[in-house]
Design a protein around this motif. Structure first.
Motif, short mmCIF file in Angstrom:
data_model
loop_
_atom_site.label_atom_id
_atom_site.label_comp_id
_atom_site.label_asym_id
_atom_site.label_seq_id
_atom_site.Cartn_x
_atom_site.Cartn_y
_atom_site.Cartn_z
N GLU A 1 0.79 -1.23 0.02
CA GLU A 1 0.07 0.05 0.08
C GLU A 1 0.85 1.15 0.06
OE1 GLU A 1 -3.02 3.02 0.23
OE2 GLU A 1 -3.13 0.58 -0.39
N ALA A 2 1.86 1.39 0.84
CA ALA A 2 2.72 2.59 0.93
C ALA A 2 3.74 2.64 -0.60
CB ALA A 2 4.03 2.22 1.73
N ALA A 3 3.86 1.40 -1.37
CA ALA A 3 4.65 1.78 -2.78
C ALA A 3 3.48 2.05 -3.68
CB ALA A 3 4.91 0.43 -2.89
N ALA A 4 2.26 1.88 -3.71
CA ALA A 4 1.13 2.38 -4.28
C ALA A 4 0.79 3.88 -3.88
CB ALA A 4 -0.02 1.36 -3.93
N ARG A 5 0.86 4.15 -2.87
CA ARG A 5 0.73 5.51 -2.58
C ARG A 5 1.58 6.29 -3.08
NH1 ARG A 5 -2.04 6.54 3.40
NH2 ARG A 5 -3.42 5.04 3.29
N ALA A 6 2.95 5.75 -2.83
CA ALA A 6 4.27 6.51 -3.48
C ALA A 6 4.10 6.77 -4.97
CB ALA A 6 5.27 6.14 -3.07
N LYS A 7 3.83 5.80 -5.69
CA LYS A 7 3.62 5.73 -7.03
C LYS A 7 2.62 6.64 -7.66
CE LYS A 7 3.07 2.85 -11.08
NZ LYS A 7 2.77 1.32 -11.52
N SER A 8 1.57 6.66 -7.05
CA SER A 8 0.43 7.59 -7.31
C SER A 8 0.62 9.31 -6.95
CB SER A 8 -0.90 7.24 -6.41
OG SER A 8 -0.79 7.58 -5.16
N MET A 9 1.84 9.26 -6.30
CA MET A 9 2.31 10.56 -6.04
C MET A 9 3.47 10.98 -6.75
SD MET A 9 1.71 10.91 -1.59
CE MET A 9 0.47 10.34 -1.07
N GLY A 10 3.84 10.10 -7.68
CA GLY A 10 5.14 10.45 -8.53
C GLY A 10 6.41 10.18 -7.73
N VAL A 11 6.41 9.65 -6.74
CA VAL A 11 7.65 9.53 -5.88
C VAL A 11 8.32 8.37 -6.31
CG1 VAL A 11 8.56 8.88 -3.63
CG2 VAL A 11 6.76 10.28 -3.82
N ARG A 12 9.59 8.68 -6.90
CA ARG A 12 10.51 7.46 -7.20
C ARG A 12 11.71 7.31 -6.61
NH1 ARG A 12 10.39 9.21 -13.85
NH2 ARG A 12 8.41 8.99 -14.23
#
Length: 276
Positions: free
Chosen positions: A147-158
Motif C-alpha cells: 500500500e505504501a508503494a502504491a501511494r508513493a507511485k500515485s504521487m510520482g515518488v521515485r
C-alpha cells in the motif's frame, strides 16, 4: 494498544492515548485493550509444556488482514472512521509532523539516505522522499508495504523503495533511521535489543517513538485489561523511557531533541538521538 472510554473518568485526569496500535479501531461503546503476553500451560502425568504466543507472527497476521483494512482507513483521509480512530489519526499525524519539522529546520535531508522501519502505509517515508531523501522503507506486513508503494507511485515518488521485512532482518547503513509507533509491539525484554539494532543501521541519527511506561498509563492499561472486548488484536507494550535512553547511549547515541504527543486516545514519546 489501548482504548477506553473517557466517560466516568474524573475530569481532573489527563487525557491519554497510545501510539501505533493504540486504538484497535473499536466502536466508541467498547472498552478494549490488548493484554500482556499470554502463556498456556498444559500438564499431564509425565509432561508439562509451555506455549508462548509469538508476538511477531501475531502482528504480521493482524496487519495483513483485519488490521490492514482498519489502519489503512485511519492513516488516510477516509471518512469511514469513528471518533476514536479519528483522534488516533490526529495524534499520529502530529508525531509525523514534528519529525518533518525537525528535518525541515535542519535543511540537510536532500540526498541523504533514510531507513524507515515499520513504515506502515508510508506516512513518514513518502513526505521524506518528497523532501529529497533516498528512502528504504520496510514493514512486517506485506499488505502495508505494498500500500505504501502504491501511494508513493500515485504521487510520482521515485526515490523510495518499499519492501516486506521484520525489523530485525533490516540491514545496511543509512544516514538516518526512523521507527515510529512500532515499539508498541515489542515486549519489554526485547526493547533494548531492538533499539540497539536500529542504532547499528544509522551513521548519523535515530528517530524513535514509543508509548512511555508511567504509573498513570500503566494504571489505564490495567483498567483496559479488565474489559478486553470482542475485537482484541495484538498486545500493547509500554516502555520505560530510561530503558530506551540507556540503549541509545550504549550504542553511542545521545538524545538531541524530544517531544511528547498526547490526544484523547493516543500518546507517544518521540526521541531524536545523534551519534557522538
Amino acid at each position: 494498544a489501548l482504548i477506553f472510554r473517557k466517560k466516568n473518568i474524573q475530569s481532573t485526569m489527563r487525557s491519554f492515548s497510545i501510539a501505533a496500535v493504540a486504538a484497535l479501531a473499536l466502536a466508541p461503546s467498547t472498552l478494549a485493550f490488548s493484554p500482556a503476553p499470554r502463556s498456556v500451560v498444559t500438564t499431564s502425568k509425565t509432561t508439562t509444556s509451555l506455549s508462548v504466543v509469538d508476538d511477531k507472527a501475531e502482528v504480521r497476521e493482524y496487519f495483513n488482514n483485519e488490521g490492514f483494512n482498519r489502519w489503512n482507513k485511519i492513516y488516510s483521509e477516509s471518512d469511514e472512521v469513528n471518533n476514536v480512530q479519528l483522534d488516533i489519526r490526529d495524534g499520529h499525524d502530529q508525531t509525523i509532523q514534528k519529525i518533518l519539522n525537525w528535518i525541515e529546520d535542519d535543511g540537510d535531508i536532500k540526498g541523504k539516505t533514510v531507513c524507515d522501519c515499520g513504515c506502515g502505509v508510508g506516512s513518514l517515508a513518502i513526505p521524506l522522499a518528497q523532501m529529497g531523501a533516498k528512502i528504504s522503507a520496510s514493514d512486517i506486513s506485506d499488505a502495508m508495504s505494498k500500500e505504501a508503494a502504491a501511494r508513493a507511485k500515485s504521487m510520482g515518488v521515485r526515490n523510495a523503495k518499499f519492501y516486506t521485512s521484520d525489523l530485525e532482518s533490516v540491514k545496511g547503513k543509512y544516514n538516518t533511521v526512523t521507527c515510529v509507533d512500532v515499539a508498541i509491539h515489542y515486549p519489554t525484554d526485547k526493547m533494548a535489543e531492538m533499539v540497539g539494532h536500529l542504532c547499528s543501521l544509522a551513521d548519523e541519527r535515530v528517530l524513535i517513538s514509543f508509548a512511555p511506561k508511567t504509573w498513570y498509563y500503566s494504571g489505564l492499561k490495567k483498567i483496559g485489561e479488565l474489559f478486553p472486548g470482542p475485537s482484541k488484536t495484538t498486545r500493547a507494550y509500554l516502555h520505560e523511557e530510561k530503558v530506551v535512553r540507556d540503549a541509545l547511549q550504549k550504542a553511542g547515541f545521545e538524545v538531541a531533541r524530544e517531544e511528547m504527543t498526547g490526544t484523547s486516545f493516543y500518546f507517544s514519546r518521540l526521541l531524536e538521538a545523534k551519534r557522538v
